[in-house]
Design a protein around this motif. Structure first.
Motif, PDB file in Angstrom:
ATOM      1  N   ALA A   1       1.161   8.373  -7.269  1.00  0.00           N
ATOM      2  CA  ALA A   1       1.238   9.820  -7.069  1.00  0.00           C
ATOM      3  C   ALA A   1       2.337  10.473  -7.898  1.00  0.00           C
ATOM      4  O   ALA A   1       2.482  11.692  -7.885  1.00  0.00           O
ATOM      5  CB  ALA A   1       1.474  10.127  -5.590  1.00  0.00           C
TER       6      ALA A   1
ATOM      7  N   SER B   1       0.826  -1.212   0.000  1.00  0.00           N
ATOM      8  CA  SER B   1       0.000   0.000   0.000  1.00  0.00           C
ATOM      9  C   SER B   1       0.859   1.261   0.000  1.00  0.00           C
ATOM     10  O   SER B   1       0.545   2.237  -0.692  1.00  0.00           O
ATOM     11  CB  SER B   1      -0.943   0.006   1.210  1.00  0.00           C
ATOM     12  N   GLN B   2       1.949   1.255   0.758  1.00  0.00           N
ATOM     13  CA  GLN B   2       2.848   2.408   0.788  1.00  0.00           C
ATOM     14  C   GLN B   2       3.471   2.646  -0.580  1.00  0.00           C
ATOM     15  O   GLN B   2       3.534   3.771  -1.065  1.00  0.00           O
ATOM     16  CB  GLN B   2       3.945   2.193   1.834  1.00  0.00           C
TER      17      GLN B   2
ATOM     18  N   LYS C   1       2.327   1.538  -3.528  1.00  0.00           N
ATOM     19  CA  LYS C   1       1.277   1.862  -4.490  1.00  0.00           C
ATOM     20  C   LYS C   1       0.909   3.341  -4.414  1.00  0.00           C
ATOM     21  O   LYS C   1       0.787   4.011  -5.453  1.00  0.00           O
ATOM     22  CB  LYS C   1       0.049   0.993  -4.206  1.00  0.00           C
ATOM     23  N   GLU C   2       0.745   3.853  -3.215  1.00  0.00           N
ATOM     24  CA  GLU C   2       0.373   5.257  -3.043  1.00  0.00           C
ATOM     25  C   GLU C   2       1.426   6.183  -3.631  1.00  0.00           C
ATOM     26  O   GLU C   2       1.115   7.149  -4.335  1.00  0.00           O
ATOM     27  CB  GLU C   2       0.187   5.560  -1.555  1.00  0.00           C
ATOM     28  N   ALA C   3       2.695   5.862  -3.368  1.00  0.00           N
ATOM     29  CA  ALA C   3       3.783   6.700  -3.888  1.00  0.00           C
ATOM     30  C   ALA C   3       3.902   6.574  -5.409  1.00  0.00           C
ATOM     31  O   ALA C   3       4.139   7.557  -6.105  1.00  0.00           O
ATOM     32  CB  ALA C   3       5.096   6.313  -3.222  1.00  0.00           C
TER      33      ALA C   3
END
Length: 258
Positions: A119, A111-112, A114-116
């Motif tokens: 973005a 999740s960390q 994927k978010e980065a």
């Protein structure tokens, strides 16, 4: 752990070595190997923009192989498809990875990332994946060049001198100008060095001296080419030099062979 043929790693958490991802692809062990991380994952992509999640962990179970040997620890691997939204289906994960503690770690780390990743400034996912693959290629080119550096450089000066003594006078009038016409920026001595290095690497790529990377990203037959790119510095420049060689040295080689 081997990655599938044609796939490049675009993300792997910074596990300390040796992690479960560093175990050999056969994945059978008499004793529990020492690991810094018992579970690991990496995100893969290929040139067709297919994304996959590769997970691995060590399972304690007794199995007997075809040769009759008994093993007590097995490397379990799973390969899951990822859409361009990088979504993971919870039900599928629970079915494929029956260890809640590993699923929790995967959920946090993935999740960390994927978010980065989503973005990033580049919004087009295909361009984003292409950039990630290119970064991975550069790492592999550099690694191959480093692995083969010593033996390539050991006899390169002698081979350059042989080229100058026996071949260069046959192509002197057109070699460098043909390269410049293609947009080449190297000095002539650098061009000669890269041409000789190309032949040196390909003369030895089927011998024990040539060191290969054991992963799916590069076909074994392509690793000499990829290694040479690592020495040249870029794929575009390597293609430019190769086209020069094909245009100028190709006919000379045919004449010599005849």
């Amino acid at each position: 752990m081997k990655t599938p043929d044609g796939y490049f790693v675009i993300y792997r958490p910074q596990y300390r070595t040796p992690s479960v991802l560093d175990l050999h692809s056969r994945g059978l062990f008499k004793q529990r190997p020492t690991l810094t991380a018992p579970f690991g994952f990496q995100v893969l992509a290929d040139q067709e923009f297919s994304l996959k999640l590769q997970c691995a962990w060590l399972e304690e179970k007794q199995i007997r192989d075809d040769a009759g040997q008994t093993w007590h620890f097995v490397l379990e691997t799973r390969l899951l498809d990822l859409g361009h939204n990088l979504g993971l289906d919870a039900a599928t994960l629970e079915q494929k990875i029956p260890h809640p503690e590993y699923l929790n770690r995967l959920d946090q780390d993935f999740s960390q990332w994927k978010e980065a990743y989503l973005a990033k400034e580049e919004k087009d996912m295909k361009k984003k994946i292409t950039a990630s693959i290119q970064d991975n290629k550069k790492q592999l080119w550099t690694r191959l060049a480093g692995m083969n550096h010593d033996w390539v450089m050991a006899t390169l000066p002698r081979r350059i001198q042989i080229f100058k003594d026996h071949i260069y006078h046959l192509v002197k009038a057109s070699l460098f100008t043909s390269y410049q016409d293609l947009g080449g920026k190297l000095e002539e001595r650098q061009l000669i060095r890269m041409i000789v290095m190309f032949n040196h690497i390909f003369d030895n790529d089927q011998t024990p001296v040539f060191q290969r990377i054991t992963c799916g990203a590069f076909d074994p037959e392509d690793q000499a080419w990829e290694c040479w790119i690592g020495f040249v510095g870029s794929e575009d420049e390597a293609l430019r030099i190769f086209k020069t060689m094909d245009t100028v040295l190709g006919p000379v080689a045919q004449e010599i062979a005849a």
